[in-house]
Write a protein that holds these residues in place. Sequence first.
Motif, PDB file in Angstrom:
ATOM      1  N   VAL A 149       0.833  -1.210   0.000  1.00 21.26           N
ATOM      2  CA  VAL A 149       0.000   0.000   0.000  1.00 21.26           C
ATOM      3  C   VAL A 149       0.864   1.255   0.000  1.00 21.26           C
ATOM      4  O   VAL A 149       0.648   2.190  -0.787  1.00 21.26           O
ATOM      5  CB  VAL A 149      -0.945  -0.007   1.219  1.00 21.26           C
ATOM      6  CG1 VAL A 149      -1.609   1.351   1.403  1.00 21.26           C
ATOM      7  CG2 VAL A 149      -2.008  -1.087   1.061  1.00 21.26           C
ATOM      8  N   GLY A 150       1.870   1.304   0.863  1.00 17.62           N
ATOM      9  CA  GLY A 150       2.699   2.495   0.970  1.00 17.62           C
ATOM     10  C   GLY A 150       3.513   2.770  -0.278  1.00 17.62           C
ATOM     11  O   GLY A 150       3.539   3.907  -0.782  1.00 17.62           O
ATOM     12  N   ARG A 151       4.169   1.757  -0.794  1.00 20.73           N
ATOM     13  CA  ARG A 151       5.028   1.962  -1.968  1.00 20.73           C
ATOM     14  C   ARG A 151       4.194   2.310  -3.196  1.00 20.73           C
ATOM     15  O   ARG A 151       4.589   3.162  -4.005  1.00 20.73           O
ATOM     16  CB  ARG A 151       5.858   0.717  -2.229  1.00 20.73           C
ATOM     17  CG  ARG A 151       6.951   0.916  -3.289  1.00 20.73           C
ATOM     18  CD  ARG A 151       7.977  -0.178  -3.231  1.00 20.73           C
ATOM     19  NE  ARG A 151       9.036   0.054  -4.199  1.00 20.73           N
ATOM     20  CZ  ARG A 151       9.115  -0.532  -5.398  1.00 20.73           C
ATOM     21  NH1 ARG A 151       8.167  -1.377  -5.783  1.00 20.73           N
ATOM     22  NH2 ARG A 151      10.109  -0.267  -6.219  1.00 20.73           N
ATOM     23  N   THR A 152       3.042   1.692  -3.344  1.00 21.10           N
ATOM     24  CA  THR A 152       2.161   2.016  -4.467  1.00 21.10           C
ATOM     25  C   THR A 152       1.705   3.466  -4.389  1.00 21.10           C
ATOM     26  O   THR A 152       1.650   4.175  -5.400  1.00 21.10           O
ATOM     27  CB  THR A 152       0.945   1.078  -4.492  1.00 21.10           C
ATOM     28  OG1 THR A 152       1.388  -0.276  -4.542  1.00 21.10           O
ATOM     29  CG2 THR A 152       0.069   1.364  -5.701  1.00 21.10           C
ATOM     30  N   THR A 153       1.392   3.913  -3.184  1.00 14.64           N
ATOM     31  CA  THR A 153       0.971   5.305  -3.009  1.00 14.64           C
ATOM     32  C   THR A 153       2.057   6.264  -3.448  1.00 14.64           C
ATOM     33  O   THR A 153       1.779   7.262  -4.137  1.00 14.64           O
ATOM     34  CB  THR A 153       0.600   5.557  -1.537  1.00 14.64           C
ATOM     35  OG1 THR A 153      -0.498   4.708  -1.176  1.00 14.64           O
ATOM     36  CG2 THR A 153       0.215   7.010  -1.314  1.00 14.64           C
ATOM     37  N   GLN A 154       3.301   5.991  -3.071  1.00 14.03           N
ATOM     38  CA  GLN A 154       4.380   6.889  -3.490  1.00 14.03           C
ATOM     39  C   GLN A 154       4.570   6.854  -5.003  1.00 14.03           C
ATOM     40  O   GLN A 154       4.880   7.866  -5.625  1.00 14.03           O
ATOM     41  CB  GLN A 154       5.695   6.547  -2.798  1.00 14.03           C
ATOM     42  CG  GLN A 154       6.798   7.551  -3.121  1.00 14.03           C
ATOM     43  CD  GLN A 154       8.041   7.361  -2.296  1.00 14.03           C
ATOM     44  OE1 GLN A 154       8.034   6.692  -1.276  1.00 14.03           O
ATOM     45  NE2 GLN A 154       9.146   7.953  -2.760  1.00 14.03           N
ATOM     46  N   SER A 161       4.173  10.923   0.494  1.00 14.19           N
ATOM     47  CA  SER A 161       2.823  10.403   0.672  1.00 14.19           C
ATOM     48  C   SER A 161       2.826   8.911   0.996  1.00 14.19           C
ATOM     49  O   SER A 161       1.978   8.423   1.748  1.00 14.19           O
ATOM     50  CB  SER A 161       1.987  10.660  -0.580  1.00 14.19           C
ATOM     51  OG  SER A 161       2.622  10.095  -1.716  1.00 14.19           O
ATOM     52  N   GLY A 162       3.776   8.179   0.426  1.00 10.42           N
ATOM     53  CA  GLY A 162       3.818   6.739   0.642  1.00 10.42           C
ATOM     54  C   GLY A 162       4.020   6.368   2.097  1.00 10.42           C
ATOM     55  O   GLY A 162       3.327   5.499   2.642  1.00 10.42           O
ATOM     56  N   LEU A 163       4.966   7.031   2.752  1.00 13.63           N
ATOM     57  CA  LEU A 163       5.220   6.721   4.157  1.00 13.63           C
ATOM     58  C   LEU A 163       4.063   7.179   5.038  1.00 13.63           C
ATOM     59  O   LEU A 163       3.739   6.528   6.034  1.00 13.63           O
ATOM     60  CB  LEU A 163       6.537   7.358   4.607  1.00 13.63           C
ATOM     61  CG  LEU A 163       7.795   6.732   3.990  1.00 13.63           C
ATOM     62  CD1 LEU A 163       9.038   7.487   4.422  1.00 13.63           C
ATOM     63  CD2 LEU A 163       7.910   5.256   4.389  1.00 13.63           C
ATOM     64  N   CYS A 164       3.427   8.297   4.682  1.00 17.65           N
ATOM     65  CA  CYS A 164       2.251   8.734   5.440  1.00 17.65           C
ATOM     66  C   CYS A 164       1.131   7.705   5.360  1.00 17.65           C
ATOM     67  O   CYS A 164       0.494   7.379   6.371  1.00 17.65           O
ATOM     68  CB  CYS A 164       1.755  10.076   4.914  1.00 17.65           C
ATOM     69  SG  CYS A 164       2.725  11.494   5.430  1.00 17.65           S
ATOM     70  N   VAL A 165       0.886   7.184   4.178  1.00 18.22           N
ATOM     71  CA  VAL A 165      -0.173   6.192   4.014  1.00 18.22           C
ATOM     72  C   VAL A 165       0.225   4.874   4.678  1.00 18.22           C
ATOM     73  O   VAL A 165      -0.636   4.157   5.205  1.00 18.22           O
ATOM     74  CB  VAL A 165      -0.509   5.998   2.528  1.00 18.22           C
ATOM     75  CG1 VAL A 165      -1.422   4.800   2.311  1.00 18.22           C
ATOM     76  CG2 VAL A 165      -1.180   7.252   1.979  1.00 18.22           C
ATOM     77  N   THR A 166       1.516   4.543   4.678  1.00 17.63           N
ATOM     78  CA  THR A 166       1.965   3.349   5.398  1.00 17.63           C
ATOM     79  C   THR A 166       1.605   3.444   6.873  1.00 17.63           C
ATOM     80  O   THR A 166       1.125   2.486   7.481  1.00 17.63           O
ATOM     81  CB  THR A 166       3.484   3.167   5.243  1.00 17.63           C
ATOM     82  OG1 THR A 166       3.812   3.064   3.860  1.00 17.63           O
ATOM     83  CG2 THR A 166       3.959   1.911   5.964  1.00 17.63           C
ATOM     84  N   VAL A 167       1.829   4.622   7.463  1.00 20.09           N
ATOM     85  CA  VAL A 167       1.472   4.838   8.871  1.00 20.09           C
ATOM     86  C   VAL A 167      -0.041   4.760   9.052  1.00 20.09           C
ATOM     87  O   VAL A 167      -0.538   4.103   9.977  1.00 20.09           O
ATOM     88  CB  VAL A 167       2.002   6.204   9.355  1.00 20.09           C
ATOM     89  CG1 VAL A 167       1.446   6.547  10.741  1.00 20.09           C
ATOM     90  CG2 VAL A 167       3.521   6.206   9.377  1.00 20.09           C
ATOM     91  N   PHE A 354      -7.234   2.370   1.589  1.00 18.59           N
ATOM     92  CA  PHE A 354      -6.083   3.275   1.566  1.00 18.59           C
ATOM     93  C   PHE A 354      -5.496   3.430   0.166  1.00 18.59           C
ATOM     94  O   PHE A 354      -4.950   4.491  -0.162  1.00 18.59           O
ATOM     95  CB  PHE A 354      -5.039   2.830   2.590  1.00 18.59           C
ATOM     96  CG  PHE A 354      -5.419   3.229   3.984  1.00 18.59           C
ATOM     97  CD1 PHE A 354      -5.289   4.547   4.403  1.00 18.59           C
ATOM     98  CD2 PHE A 354      -5.966   2.310   4.855  1.00 18.59           C
ATOM     99  CE1 PHE A 354      -5.677   4.935   5.672  1.00 18.59           C
ATOM    100  CE2 PHE A 354      -6.359   2.684   6.134  1.00 18.59           C
ATOM    101  CZ  PHE A 354      -6.219   4.004   6.542  1.00 18.59           C
ATOM    102  N   LEU A 355      -5.610   2.419  -0.675  1.00 17.28           N
ATOM    103  CA  LEU A 355      -5.211   2.624  -2.065  1.00 17.28           C
ATOM    104  C   LEU A 355      -6.293   3.407  -2.812  1.00 17.28           C
ATOM    105  O   LEU A 355      -5.987   4.148  -3.753  1.00 17.28           O
ATOM    106  CB  LEU A 355      -4.924   1.284  -2.738  1.00 17.28           C
ATOM    107  CG  LEU A 355      -3.563   0.704  -2.319  1.00 17.28           C
ATOM    108  CD1 LEU A 355      -3.356  -0.694  -2.893  1.00 17.28           C
ATOM    109  CD2 LEU A 355      -2.418   1.615  -2.745  1.00 17.28           C
ATOM    110  N   ALA A 356      -7.543   3.291  -2.399  1.00 21.59           N
ATOM    111  CA  ALA A 356      -8.587   4.160  -2.947  1.00 21.59           C
ATOM    112  C   ALA A 356      -8.340   5.606  -2.541  1.00 21.59           C
ATOM    113  O   ALA A 356      -8.610   6.540  -3.316  1.00 21.59           O
ATOM    114  CB  ALA A 356      -9.960   3.695  -2.470  1.00 21.59           C
ATOM    115  N   LEU A 357      -7.827   5.821  -1.331  1.00 20.59           N
ATOM    116  CA  LEU A 357      -7.422   7.163  -0.914  1.00 20.59           C
ATOM    117  C   LEU A 357      -6.382   7.738  -1.865  1.00 20.59           C
ATOM    118  O   LEU A 357      -6.502   8.882  -2.333  1.00 20.59           O
ATOM    119  CB  LEU A 357      -6.863   7.104   0.511  1.00 20.59           C
ATOM    120  CG  LEU A 357      -5.929   8.235   0.961  1.00 20.59           C
ATOM    121  CD1 LEU A 357      -6.679   9.553   1.041  1.00 20.59           C
ATOM    122  CD2 LEU A 357      -5.281   7.895   2.303  1.00 20.59           C
ATOM    123  N   ALA A 358      -5.354   6.946  -2.164  1.00 18.86           N
ATOM    124  CA  ALA A 358      -4.305   7.418  -3.085  1.00 18.86           C
ATOM    125  C   ALA A 358      -4.882   7.736  -4.456  1.00 18.86           C
ATOM    126  O   ALA A 358      -4.545   8.764  -5.071  1.00 18.86           O
ATOM    127  CB  ALA A 358      -3.207   6.366  -3.192  1.00 18.86           C
TER     128      ALA A 358
END
Length: 514
Positions: A149-154, A161-167, A354-358
């Motif tokens: 999820v985090g890496r895809t977001t970045q 953004s990726g690390l924020c979504v990871t958290v 969370f990937l829908a958020l991204a």
Amino acid sequence: MLELNKSGTDRSEPGRLPAQDPGPDAAPDTRPAGDSPSTDPDAAAERVPLRPYLIAGALLCALYFLYAYFQYARFGSPSWDLGIFEQEVRAYAGFDAPVVDIKGPGYLILGDHFSPIVALLAPLYWLWPSAESLLFAQAALFALGAVVVGRTTQQILGGRSGLCVTVAYGLSWGIQEAVKADFHEIAFAVPLLALVCRALLLKRYTAALLWSLPLVLVKEDLGATVAVVGFLLFVYGRRLQGALLAAFGVAAFVVTLVVLIPAASSAGRYDYWTKIDKNGEQDVSMLDSVLGVLNSSVKIEMLVFLIGITAFMALRSPLTLLILPTLGWRLLSQDSNHWGMVWHYSAILMPVLFLALADGVRRSRGSRRPWLASYAKVAVPVAAAIAVAMTQHLPLRDLLRPETYRTDDARSQAARAALDAIPAGARVETDITLMAHLTSDRTVYWVGGAPGTAPDIVAINLDFGWSRPIQDPVAYAEQLHPEARYRFKHRGGSFVVMERTTPEPATIPGVRGD
């Protein structure tokens, strides 16, 4: 709101995500040509380092396992599920049919829930034959979802953004409550759904199809989720792939519920239909179930917090459609355990949301609505802040409390003494307190759920929360098994261990002779 391909035509290029079509909200791109982001997902993947996400995943795995391990070590399992799944994995590890005696002597668990993917844990169980191995596996699977999820977001949003979504994902209430609920088969669905959503966002449609296929082996209801993946592929322009996958998902859903589970069940049916059509002993029509999907403040609260943890940006992405099958059966259910924010039921929704958020942020950045474009810039840190703030009311907060790490209190010592009084290989009838500590090397039954078996040992926690206090444990054991006689073997604190004094029955229900 959700934005699908509104025209329903194939005017866009094959394989082009609607998310990358500017649409009616989009403002003109005034950046210099040299500042345009690359639209090549493979090039984006190469630019995003993996190491920070592996480190974050390892930290989350440690947090999840630490919580689960100390809950287990303090004899705090909240349900019988950990013992059930260990019996199942132990059977697979021994190349036996997945018989779970906790559900009933000789009970074939595939007649309850269809989760053959759990057999993948057998190699780990060979190395670590304990319930703790299942807790570790779940922690690792949840953490793997965070990495994806985090890496895809970045990759799609850039920056931090990726690390924020990871958290935000790692501390989300759905994941934390699942960790507290001990192991469940849905742990496998979490990274699989993360990979499905990643593939959809990066336009790797064949990968999305392939990652979705194993979901039908995780739990019987996920065939409907696979069908929704097929629908999204169809909308995204992969008409044949989408139609075939949707048909496969529907077929898997129907065949599992109507054929496979009834064939494995001693009752010859799927028992969980009663969760929808019965409220206690009262029959409930399907119409009443549908009309009552929002008849509880608990349901409404759960829905608000599901979308709220994404700062409501998930509503901008069609990926959110993937949560509808799971939400559907939960809201139709008459069982209040399915409605709220506790237990493990929401864990599989977290990677999707969370990937829908991204995706929602990406869609909104170029909106012609100034307020939406401005909000998109802060939605990711807002979601991370929400997750951190909510954690003070969620299970992982206990890791900050010294008493979490104390396993030498009087209750735990008494429980361990009771375990020491139960010989390896014995057939034991017990309650939840000791159950998951016995399943690795004993045959374990649920107290009151094994009539006619005359187990070697009846071990109970008098403080378990019985509807009526047990004044005479020996009389209680003999009431459960009038075919046998028992006596005290050990008593310490609230724990009582009783052993059978009469011979073992010639025939034991659920046990086949060699």
